[in-house]
Write an enzyme that holds these catalytic residues in place. Structure first.
Site, PDB file in Angstrom:
ATOM      1  N   HIS A  86     -12.030   5.791   2.250  1.00 40.69           N
ATOM      2  CA  HIS A  86     -12.093   7.102   2.921  1.00 40.69           C
ATOM      3  C   HIS A  86     -12.040   8.224   1.910  1.00 40.69           C
ATOM      4  O   HIS A  86     -11.518   8.056   0.803  1.00 40.69           O
ATOM      5  CB  HIS A  86     -10.915   7.225   3.892  1.00 40.69           C
ATOM      6  CG  HIS A  86      -9.595   6.861   3.284  1.00 40.69           C
ATOM      7  ND1 HIS A  86      -8.735   7.776   2.756  1.00 40.69           N
ATOM      8  CD2 HIS A  86      -9.005   5.639   3.069  1.00 40.69           C
ATOM      9  CE1 HIS A  86      -7.665   7.150   2.278  1.00 40.69           C
ATOM     10  NE2 HIS A  86      -7.805   5.856   2.441  1.00 40.69           N
ATOM     11  N   ASP A 131       0.869  -1.183   0.000  1.00 37.95           N
ATOM     12  CA  ASP A 131       0.000   0.000   0.000  1.00 37.95           C
ATOM     13  C   ASP A 131       0.901   1.227   0.000  1.00 37.95           C
ATOM     14  O   ASP A 131       1.725   1.409   0.909  1.00 37.95           O
ATOM     15  CB  ASP A 131      -0.893  -0.038   1.252  1.00 37.95           C
ATOM     16  CG  ASP A 131      -2.021   0.975   1.200  1.00 37.95           C
ATOM     17  OD1 ASP A 131      -1.913   1.973   0.451  1.00 37.95           O
ATOM     18  OD2 ASP A 131      -3.014   0.776   1.938  1.00 37.95           O
ATOM     19  N   GLU A 135     -10.989   0.953  -1.015  1.00 41.59           N
ATOM     20  CA  GLU A 135     -10.032  -0.092  -0.668  1.00 41.59           C
ATOM     21  C   GLU A 135     -10.698  -1.307  -0.039  1.00 41.59           C
ATOM     22  O   GLU A 135     -10.694  -1.459   1.173  1.00 41.59           O
ATOM     23  CB  GLU A 135      -8.892   0.440   0.191  1.00 41.59           C
ATOM     24  CG  GLU A 135      -9.243   1.206   1.420  1.00 41.59           C
ATOM     25  CD  GLU A 135      -7.968   1.677   2.148  1.00 41.59           C
ATOM     26  OE1 GLU A 135      -7.036   0.876   2.302  1.00 41.59           O
ATOM     27  OE2 GLU A 135      -7.924   2.846   2.554  1.00 41.59           O
ATOM     28  N   ASP A 145      -3.383   7.410  -3.283  1.00 41.77           N
ATOM     29  CA  ASP A 145      -3.305   6.270  -2.356  1.00 41.77           C
ATOM     30  C   ASP A 145      -3.700   5.039  -3.162  1.00 41.77           C
ATOM     31  O   ASP A 145      -4.798   5.001  -3.734  1.00 41.77           O
ATOM     32  CB  ASP A 145      -4.293   6.565  -1.208  1.00 41.77           C
ATOM     33  CG  ASP A 145      -4.308   5.522  -0.102  1.00 41.77           C
ATOM     34  OD1 ASP A 145      -3.547   4.557  -0.169  1.00 41.77           O
ATOM     35  OD2 ASP A 145      -5.124   5.702   0.832  1.00 41.77           O
ATOM     36  N   HIS A 169      -7.527  10.802   5.832  1.00 42.47           N
ATOM     37  CA  HIS A 169      -8.899  10.352   6.102  1.00 42.47           C
ATOM     38  C   HIS A 169      -9.728  11.595   6.406  1.00 42.47           C
ATOM     39  O   HIS A 169      -9.713  12.118   7.509  1.00 42.47           O
ATOM     40  CB  HIS A 169      -8.937   9.359   7.268  1.00 42.47           C
ATOM     41  CG  HIS A 169      -8.432   8.003   6.879  1.00 42.47           C
ATOM     42  ND1 HIS A 169      -9.187   6.862   6.980  1.00 42.47           N
ATOM     43  CD2 HIS A 169      -7.259   7.606   6.340  1.00 42.47           C
ATOM     44  CE1 HIS A 169      -8.481   5.821   6.541  1.00 42.47           C
ATOM     45  NE2 HIS A 169      -7.302   6.253   6.158  1.00 42.47           N
ATOM     46  N   GLU A 185      -6.629  -1.133  -3.971  1.00 37.54           N
ATOM     47  CA  GLU A 185      -7.046   0.250  -3.701  1.00 37.54           C
ATOM     48  C   GLU A 185      -6.687   1.179  -4.845  1.00 37.54           C
ATOM     49  O   GLU A 185      -5.632   1.054  -5.458  1.00 37.54           O
ATOM     50  CB  GLU A 185      -6.350   0.760  -2.420  1.00 37.54           C
ATOM     51  CG  GLU A 185      -6.709   2.197  -2.065  1.00 37.54           C
ATOM     52  CD  GLU A 185      -6.125   2.651  -0.727  1.00 37.54           C
ATOM     53  OE1 GLU A 185      -5.118   2.056  -0.297  1.00 37.54           O
ATOM     54  OE2 GLU A 185      -6.686   3.590  -0.133  1.00 37.54           O
TER      55      GLU A 185
HETATM   56 MN    MN Z   1      -3.731   2.852   1.025  1.00 35.22          MN
HETATM   57 MN    MN Z   2      -6.402   4.339   1.817  1.00 40.62          MN
END
Ligand code: MN
Ligand code: MN
Length: 298
Positions: free
Chosen positions: A157, A86, A190, A97, A165, A283
């Site tokens: 998020h 990630d 995600e 992200d 977030h 994600e």
């Molecule tokens: Mn992530």
């Molecule tokens: Mn994330």
């Protein structure tokens, strides 16, 4: 909600991060060190003129999230492991992200394929006016159809400048939330799927933190560490590993512990699947548009 000038920054950092993800992907195989994967990802991010938005997470098997290798990690990927990577980057606070999973056996392969399908299904639901519970439904139905479960207590998020977030939690299970997507929302979807219980729990271990508040502390060394954390990461998560050169491992652990206790730092506990079964994650970062959505990290 992002303005048009901000959208350009999200697009730019998203494209860079997607390229880095594809550079890293072939590294993730048995025999490779998880520390080398994390450090390579973070170096590539810096080389491209952007910065890590959080430490590169390399989570193996039942570890679902919030694990980044410590500076002295000697873990090497084994045959049979399921590895999640990630990564996040930011351009002047605008964040991308993205995450992917790699399986090394048949059992893991089903989880990885299912979680990718779940991300695809979730993305297809995204458009203005949609209740975010519909995204959760798409994830849950995809997992269930494969005989697997989504992780109920991990969510996607919303994102905002300098904020990973930003208030909206996007479920991986069905259910009306009353919260609807709007044009200009920037979100990370995600899904996580597992053959286990479908819940994660906190482990004791903490490897990632973020700055919360200034607090009075007694030692000058501690004060200076907090000041530098605030300046350097500006409220985004950072790794203990990134500070490893400042002091001994033990002293650093104790200093960070004190800063957590006084409320200056937020600790991200490592999250593991309750039943100890493997977890897969996928994600992407997505902008909600008039027509539906645009994936920035594709
Ligand atoms: Mn992530
Ligand atoms: Mn994330």
């Amino acid at each position: 909600m992002a303005q048009e000038s901000e959208i350009e920054a999200y697009r730019k950092v998203g494209k860079i991060l997607a390229e880095i993800r594809e550079t890293i992907r072939p590294m993730v195989k048995p025999g490779e060190s998880i520390l080398r994967i994390a450090e390579t990802a973070e170096s590539l991010i810096r080389e491209r003129g952007v910065k890590p938005a959080f430490p590169c997470n390399v989570s193996v098997n039942d570890i679902a999230a919030h694990y980044t290798p410590p500076a002295d990690a000697d873990t090497v990927i084994q045959e049979g492991d399921l590895v999640k990577v990630d990564i996040g980057a930011h351009l002047d606070g605008y964040i991308a992200d993205t995450a992917f999973s790699v399986a090394t056996d048949q059992e893991g392969e089903l989880l990885v394929q299912t979680v990718e399908k779940a991300l695809q299904a979730a993305t297809e639901v995204v458009k203005p006016g949609v209740d975010i519970g519909e995204i959760g439904r798409a994830v849950e139905e995809t997992a269930t159809a494969a005989g697997l479960k989504p992780i109920r207590n991990l969510t996607g998020h919303s994102l905002a400048r300098w904020t990973l977030h930003a208030g909206l939690s996007i479920p991986n299970i069905r259910g009306e939330t009353g919260q609807k997507l709007q044009v200009g929302d920037v979100i990370a979807l995600e899904p996580f799927v597992t053959s286990g219980a479908g819940y994660v729990e906190d482990k004791r271990e903490i490897l990632i933190y973020r700055y919360l508040h200034d607090r009075p502390v007694r030692l000058r060394m501690t004060r200076e560490l907090l000041r530098d954390i605030k300046r350097t990461y500006n409220g985004l998560p950072f790794a203990e590993r990134w500070l490893a050169k400042r002091m001994s491992k033990l002293r650093l652990k104790l200093t960070l512990k004190e800063l957590v206790e006084v409320g200056a730092l937020w600790p991200y506990h490592v999250l593991a699947e309750r039943s100890g079964k493997k977890v897969a994650q996928a994600e992407n970062t997505i902008i909600v548009t008039e027509e539906g959505c645009e994936v920035t990290t594709e």
